[in-house]
Design a protein around this motif. Sequence first.
Motif, short mmCIF file in Angstrom:
data_model
loop_
_atom_site.label_atom_id
_atom_site.label_comp_id
_atom_site.label_asym_id
_atom_site.label_seq_id
_atom_site.Cartn_x
_atom_site.Cartn_y
_atom_site.Cartn_z
N GLY A 509 -6.39 -28.00 26.35
CA GLY A 509 -5.21 -26.78 26.13
C GLY A 509 -3.98 -27.09 26.86
N ILE A 510 -3.72 -28.01 27.37
CA ILE A 510 -2.49 -28.10 27.92
C ILE A 510 -1.76 -29.42 27.40
CG2 ILE A 510 -1.49 -28.83 30.22
CD1 ILE A 510 -3.79 -27.63 31.63
N GLN A 511 -0.67 -29.08 26.71
CA GLN A 511 -0.10 -30.03 25.84
C GLN A 511 0.91 -30.82 26.49
OE1 GLN A 511 -0.87 -30.32 22.74
NE2 GLN A 511 -2.15 -28.61 23.11
N ASP A 512 1.23 -30.59 27.93
CA ASP A 512 2.23 -31.14 28.69
C ASP A 512 1.63 -32.29 29.70
OD1 ASP A 512 4.42 -32.43 30.13
OD2 ASP A 512 5.11 -30.71 30.76
N PRO A 513 1.36 -33.58 29.60
CA PRO A 513 0.48 -34.36 30.47
C PRO A 513 0.91 -34.13 32.06
CG PRO A 513 1.00 -35.64 28.56
CD PRO A 513 2.02 -34.37 28.86
N HIS A 514 2.47 -34.11 32.21
CA HIS A 514 3.02 -33.80 33.56
C HIS A 514 2.43 -32.67 33.99
CE1 HIS A 514 6.09 -34.10 36.67
NE2 HIS A 514 6.48 -32.95 36.26
N TYR A 515 2.71 -31.52 33.36
CA TYR A 515 2.11 -30.15 33.77
C TYR A 515 0.79 -30.31 34.23
CZ TYR A 515 1.47 -25.31 33.95
OH TYR A 515 1.03 -23.98 34.47
N PHE A 516 -0.13 -30.95 33.20
CA PHE A 516 -1.53 -31.19 33.47
C PHE A 516 -1.66 -31.67 34.92
CE2 PHE A 516 -5.34 -34.04 33.04
CZ PHE A 516 -6.29 -32.89 33.13
N SER A 517 -0.97 -32.79 35.12
CA SER A 517 -1.12 -33.44 36.58
C SER A 517 -0.94 -32.79 37.53
CB SER A 517 -0.47 -34.76 36.46
OG SER A 517 -0.80 -35.73 35.49
#
Length: 537
Positions: A509-517
């Motif tokens: 449910g997290i579309q932004d990989p940078h934010y996910f990391s």
Amino acid sequence: MFKVLIIDDEPTIRRGLINIINWKKFQCEICGEACDGIEGLEKIEEYKPDLIFADINMPEISGLEMIRSAKKIIPHSKFIILSGYREFSYMQEAIKVGAFDYILKPSSIEDICEVVKRAVMELKYQRDDQLETKKLKKCFEESIPLLKEKLLYDIIFQININEEEINEGFELYGISIDEFVMIIIEIDGESGHLEPYQKQLYQFGIVNTVEEMFADDFKVEKIVLSNNQIAFIICALTKSELLVDNVYKKAHSIQQLIESCFNFTVTIAISTKGNKVEALHEKMLECKNGLAYRFYMGSSSIILYRDLNGFYKSQERIAFDGYDKKLCEAIKTGNESDVAQILTQIEEKVHAVNLDPEQIKTFYWNLIYEINMIRISIKNLEVQDKDGNKDISNIYKMIESASQVNELQNLLKEAANSVVHRINRYNKKNINQILQNAMNYICENYTMPITLNELAEHTYVSTYYLSRMFKKELGKNFVEYLNEVRIEKAKELLKDNHYKTYEVAELVGIQDPHYFSKIFKKYVNMTPTEYKEQVVG
């Protein structure tokens, strides 16, 4: 559109950045360019750009020195460093001065675009936060009159007796009360059978008349008590020995204006002089008691409490006012500690006054009756009565036969504690069920965007209530719990070599990989890649 400024001493670099990147795609536009740090600062002062590309090595002043100065002008803008220096010390210094990213020359268009994309995303978050903050601030400012009135209402009826909260509220809403007189204006009986819209108009007319009449020499705070009663706290702008007399004179003019302009009459009760917030409750009681003597004075009267010395007034009864309400409110909220404290206050007050035994029995009788009504209402909400407690109504016979105050107090404690325990259990059961429903919903829908508002609608409670519940029961807020669920699911998925990191981010449910990391590292203390290497090898 976000404004972009290019600062570099090499014209080819400036032209390349301006012409090669599709700025409109990122909702950006070039606002200017500069060939050195001095000119760059001038352009920053002029255009206030949102995104700035700057070289480190430039004539006059370096890019890092320029950023230090520019941060004072545009603290929330994003600075992207362009540099041919690969030394770590330069990158470290760039981070210290607040650069958003550090791009080495030469770099591919794709790499530059990726940095621009991330910078724009953060700028959007900032802009949305600022708009939301501005909107909330405007809503708060518009709500101040209502919040101020609610605080004063709670004080005069002793719903709120917390000194720290009261002082904070006074400072926040700009309330200052020193010497004052309270008045209550009541619309006379013949005007009582009006449509709600007409009553609101009448209230509006009364408030405007009073505020206009006292505007020059007094500060006025209003509290609407009911459809036909409004209280006003009248504070003199300068120290006045004749405060009550001055208010009395104004009251005559207020009556005349209301009758001539709105064609109805009012009765006005005026308290004796009070000092500081602690006296508000007492002065409200004086006004309420004053209005009770309209039976003798007639409608359209002005009643000064100090003039009632010739009438019988039960001071002892006034001393008890408020305890019944405070105790019942504490019981209704299931607050066992407050109930115990108020019961102690009642016991101390009963022993301190010199009353006829029948008056004391009546006080306990009425209070236990109110508690019994609460017991009946909570019993009706429960599926079945498992408490097995005896009917509180049976206590009434014991009141009649009681020969000591301690017996009456013990009966009151039994009734109060029985009901507050039941309400506390009922509330906790409901809280646990609501929270469990919310947690189940998150576990079933974590792959989708979930908002607190959506979750509150699903559980049929307010967002404020649900947010407080997460914090109180789980020790974390809604977002923290949602992130934890997503990260735990991500850890399971990362064990499977078939999934790339960005695919795992989307699956939880997290579309932004940078934010996910970023979130993953916060909760696991390592990046998704590091975690994958550790568990998979």
